[in-house]
Design a protein around this motif. Sequence first.
Motif, PDB file in Angstrom:
ATOM      1  N   LEU A 255       0.822  -1.211   0.000  1.00 61.59           N
ATOM      2  CA  LEU A 255       0.000   0.000   0.000  1.00 61.59           C
ATOM      3  C   LEU A 255       0.857   1.262   0.000  1.00 61.59           C
ATOM      4  CD1 LEU A 255      -2.839  -1.017   2.497  1.00 61.59           C
ATOM      5  CD2 LEU A 255      -2.996  -0.798   0.014  1.00 61.59           C
ATOM      6  N   SER A 256       1.939   1.258   0.762  1.00 63.31           N
ATOM      7  CA  SER A 256       2.819   2.427   0.772  1.00 63.31           C
ATOM      8  C   SER A 256       3.475   2.619  -0.589  1.00 63.31           C
ATOM      9  CB  SER A 256       3.881   2.281   1.861  1.00 63.31           C
ATOM     10  OG  SER A 256       4.672   1.120   1.646  1.00 63.31           O
ATOM     11  N   ASP A 257       3.877   1.526  -1.235  1.00 67.93           N
ATOM     12  CA  ASP A 257       4.480   1.637  -2.559  1.00 67.93           C
ATOM     13  C   ASP A 257       3.455   2.119  -3.579  1.00 67.93           C
ATOM     14  OD1 ASP A 257       6.966   0.900  -4.239  1.00 67.93           O
ATOM     15  OD2 ASP A 257       5.328  -0.085  -5.316  1.00 67.93           O
ATOM     16  N   LEU A 258       2.214   1.649  -3.460  1.00 68.72           N
ATOM     17  CA  LEU A 258       1.163   2.105  -4.370  1.00 68.72           C
ATOM     18  C   LEU A 258       0.884   3.589  -4.194  1.00 68.72           C
ATOM     19  CD1 LEU A 258      -1.030   1.456  -6.449  1.00 68.72           C
ATOM     20  CD2 LEU A 258      -2.544   0.851  -4.554  1.00 68.72           C
ATOM     21  N   ALA A 259       0.889   4.057  -2.942  1.00 66.76           N
ATOM     22  CA  ALA A 259       0.674   5.481  -2.688  1.00 66.76           C
ATOM     23  C   ALA A 259       1.808   6.319  -3.287  1.00 66.76           C
ATOM     24  CB  ALA A 259       0.565   5.738  -1.185  1.00 66.76           C
ATOM     25  N   LEU A 260       3.042   5.842  -3.152  1.00 68.33           N
ATOM     26  CA  LEU A 260       4.174   6.570  -3.725  1.00 68.33           C
ATOM     27  C   LEU A 260       4.128   6.567  -5.246  1.00 68.33           C
ATOM     28  CD1 LEU A 260       7.076   5.453  -1.366  1.00 68.33           C
ATOM     29  CD2 LEU A 260       6.108   7.748  -1.591  1.00 68.33           C
ATOM     30  N   ARG A 261       3.727   5.457  -5.837  1.00 67.97           N
ATOM     31  CA  ARG A 261       3.629   5.404  -7.294  1.00 67.97           C
ATOM     32  C   ARG A 261       2.545   6.349  -7.801  1.00 67.97           C
ATOM     33  NH1 ARG A 261       3.367  -0.752  -9.240  1.00 67.97           N
ATOM     34  NH2 ARG A 261       3.145   0.351 -11.245  1.00 67.97           N
ATOM     35  N   THR A 262       1.442   6.447  -7.066  1.00 63.79           N
ATOM     36  CA  THR A 262       0.381   7.378  -7.452  1.00 63.79           C
ATOM     37  C   THR A 262       0.860   8.817  -7.344  1.00 63.79           C
ATOM     38  OG1 THR A 262      -1.288   5.803  -6.672  1.00 63.79           O
ATOM     39  CG2 THR A 262      -1.977   8.095  -6.982  1.00 63.79           C
ATOM     40  N   ALA A 263       1.546   9.141  -6.232  1.00 66.12           N
ATOM     41  CA  ALA A 263       2.087  10.491  -6.071  1.00 66.12           C
ATOM     42  C   ALA A 263       3.134  10.786  -7.137  1.00 66.12           C
ATOM     43  CB  ALA A 263       2.691  10.636  -4.672  1.00 66.12           C
ATOM     44  N   GLU A 264       3.940   9.793  -7.470  1.00 66.21           N
ATOM     45  CA  GLU A 264       4.951   9.987  -8.511  1.00 66.21           C
ATOM     46  C   GLU A 264       4.307  10.259  -9.866  1.00 66.21           C
ATOM     47  OE1 GLU A 264       8.806   7.595 -10.421  1.00 66.21           O
ATOM     48  OE2 GLU A 264       7.414   6.594  -9.056  1.00 66.21           O
ATOM     49  N   GLY A 265       3.245   9.519 -10.169  1.00 64.06           N
ATOM     50  CA  GLY A 265       2.563   9.746 -11.437  1.00 64.06           C
ATOM     51  C   GLY A 265       1.960  11.136 -11.539  1.00 64.06           C
ATOM     52  N   ARG A 266       1.457  11.657 -10.437  1.00 62.25           N
ATOM     53  CA  ARG A 266       0.886  13.003 -10.454  1.00 62.25           C
ATOM     54  C   ARG A 266       1.967  14.071 -10.492  1.00 62.25           C
ATOM     55  NH1 ARG A 266      -4.517  13.273  -9.260  1.00 62.25           N
ATOM     56  NH2 ARG A 266      -5.504  11.335  -8.549  1.00 62.25           N
ATOM     57  N   ALA A 267       3.026  13.881  -9.717  1.00 65.79           N
ATOM     58  CA  ALA A 267       4.091  14.890  -9.677  1.00 65.79           C
ATOM     59  C   ALA A 267       4.913  14.916 -10.953  1.00 65.79           C
ATOM     60  CB  ALA A 267       5.003  14.637  -8.470  1.00 65.79           C
ATOM     61  N   LEU A 268       5.028  13.773 -11.614  1.00 64.57           N
ATOM     62  CA  LEU A 268       5.838  13.679 -12.827  1.00 64.57           C
ATOM     63  C   LEU A 268       4.962  13.432 -14.047  1.00 64.57           C
ATOM     64  CD1 LEU A 268       8.753  11.479 -11.444  1.00 64.57           C
ATOM     65  CD2 LEU A 268       8.611  13.964 -11.561  1.00 64.57           C
ATOM     66  N   ALA A 269       3.802  14.081 -14.076  1.00 61.94           N
ATOM     67  CA  ALA A 269       2.906  13.902 -15.220  1.00 61.94           C
ATOM     68  C   ALA A 269       3.517  14.428 -16.512  1.00 61.94           C
ATOM     69  CB  ALA A 269       1.573  14.607 -14.936  1.00 61.94           C
ATOM     70  N   TRP A 270       4.479  15.334 -16.407  1.00 61.36           N
ATOM     71  CA  TRP A 270       5.118  15.900 -17.586  1.00 61.36           C
ATOM     72  C   TRP A 270       6.096  14.928 -18.242  1.00 61.36           C
ATOM     73  CZ3 TRP A 270      10.294  15.670 -16.611  1.00 61.36           C
ATOM     74  CH2 TRP A 270      10.689  15.663 -15.267  1.00 61.36           C
ATOM     75  N   ARG A 271       6.498  13.894 -17.510  1.00 62.15           N
ATOM     76  CA  ARG A 271       7.506  12.986 -18.039  1.00 62.15           C
ATOM     77  C   ARG A 271       6.849  11.906 -18.880  1.00 62.15           C
ATOM     78  NH1 ARG A 271      11.126   9.316 -14.082  1.00 62.15           N
ATOM     79  NH2 ARG A 271       9.031   8.478 -13.754  1.00 62.15           N
ATOM     80  N   ARG A 272       7.452  11.586 -20.008  1.00 61.22           N
ATOM     81  CA  ARG A 272       6.961  10.536 -20.891  1.00 61.22           C
ATOM     82  C   ARG A 272       8.037   9.462 -20.990  1.00 61.22           C
ATOM     83  NH1 ARG A 272       3.112  12.616 -19.791  1.00 61.22           N
ATOM     84  NH2 ARG A 272       1.457  13.531 -21.046  1.00 61.22           N
ATOM     85  N   GLY A 273       7.848   8.391 -20.251  1.00 60.39           N
ATOM     86  CA  GLY A 273       8.817   7.314 -20.266  1.00 60.39           C
ATOM     87  C   GLY A 273       8.338   6.144 -21.123  1.00 60.39           C
ATOM     88  N   LEU A 274       9.182   5.152 -21.241  1.00 58.20           N
ATOM     89  CA  LEU A 274       8.857   3.964 -22.014  1.00 58.20           C
ATOM     90  C   LEU A 274       7.789   3.149 -21.296  1.00 58.20           C
ATOM     91  CD1 LEU A 274       9.534   2.113 -24.443  1.00 58.20           C
ATOM     92  CD2 LEU A 274      11.212   0.981 -22.968  1.00 58.20           C
ATOM     93  N   LYS A 275       6.788   2.727 -22.034  1.00 62.71           N
ATOM     94  CA  LYS A 275       5.710   1.935 -21.477  1.00 62.71           C
ATOM     95  C   LYS A 275       5.799   0.510 -22.011  1.00 62.71           C
ATOM     96  CE  LYS A 275       2.439   5.746 -20.892  1.00 62.71           C
ATOM     97  NZ  LYS A 275       1.087   6.257 -21.190  1.00 62.71           N
ATOM     98  N   ALA A 276       5.427  -0.425 -21.153  1.00 62.65           N
ATOM     99  CA  ALA A 276       5.472  -1.824 -21.556  1.00 62.65           C
ATOM    100  C   ALA A 276       4.459  -2.091 -22.668  1.00 62.65           C
ATOM    101  CB  ALA A 276       5.186  -2.734 -20.362  1.00 62.65           C
ATOM    102  N   SER A 277       4.849  -2.895 -23.631  1.00 65.31           N
ATOM    103  CA  SER A 277       3.970  -3.202 -24.755  1.00 65.31           C
ATOM    104  C   SER A 277       3.294  -4.554 -24.542  1.00 65.31           C
ATOM    105  CB  SER A 277       4.783  -3.217 -26.045  1.00 65.31           C
ATOM    106  OG  SER A 277       5.825  -4.169 -25.969  1.00 65.31           O
TER     107      SER A 277
END
Length: 277
Positions: A255-277
């Motif tokens: 749950l803590s990792d999920l919360a950090l990943r959600t916060a990371e996605g919001r804070a770094l919305a400008w970043r476009r990284g490689l997505k799994a295909s």
Amino acid sequence: MTSTQVRAPQAEAGRTRPPRGSRRPGSTRWRRIITPLLIVALWEGASRAGILPPEKLSAPSDVLAAGWRLAADGTLWRHLLDSLTRAVIGLAIGGGLGLALGSVAGLLRLGDDLVDPPVQMARMLPHLGLVPLLLIWVGIGEPLKISLVALGAFFPIYLNTYSGIRNIDERLVEAARTCGLSAPARLFHVVLPGALPSLFLGLRLAFGAGWLSLVVGEQVNAQSGLGFMMMEAREFAQTDVVVLGLLIYAMLGLLSDLALRTAEGRALAWRRGLKAS
């Protein structure tokens, strides 16, 4: 050509087609729970078939029943609250120190010369191996548990803060200086966004190390907490309670990792990284 025929191609052109290989988040999210459910089903089946003896590993249904029993009488919530309190305090202390020292070492040459060498030396020591020394320094009470969590959180935060700052392209900082940005403005608009990806990675690693340290700390002369609950259950051969404690630790980490990943996605919305295909 009729107006309907004219509008039809325009409507087709206005439709946005997803790129090939892209998937909707909702359509694939359910697949992430297939493997855990399969593991639980196999675990339950092996327990019911007698392949896994209950004194070695309790069945998931027995673990769930133990959790319900402990939650009903309030024992589970008391231990959980004590563990969360230790984790929050330790992560705040260790993470705050790691962020501060990592920033000083990453931004200032003098800080790099004075701070980084002793931190790198201390990093080579296993912090869980420092338990005997910590017992002499802080005793066997609450400071020991909080110190272990703080040590576990300090080094990931420090290393990733230092690395995130040092990996920023210096030309971006020079361009900001040329545009007339002050030092605080450069720090806020250039350094901080550039270091955020590494900082979030450090936070995720720090949370994992903090939970691991808490498991060890709460098994050293503790009177409360999930680790104490597990040790007490081991004395009475209550395997279901031991497994329950491990599963709760795992869920807290998830749950803590999920919360950090959600916060990371919001804070770094400008970043476009490689997505799994």
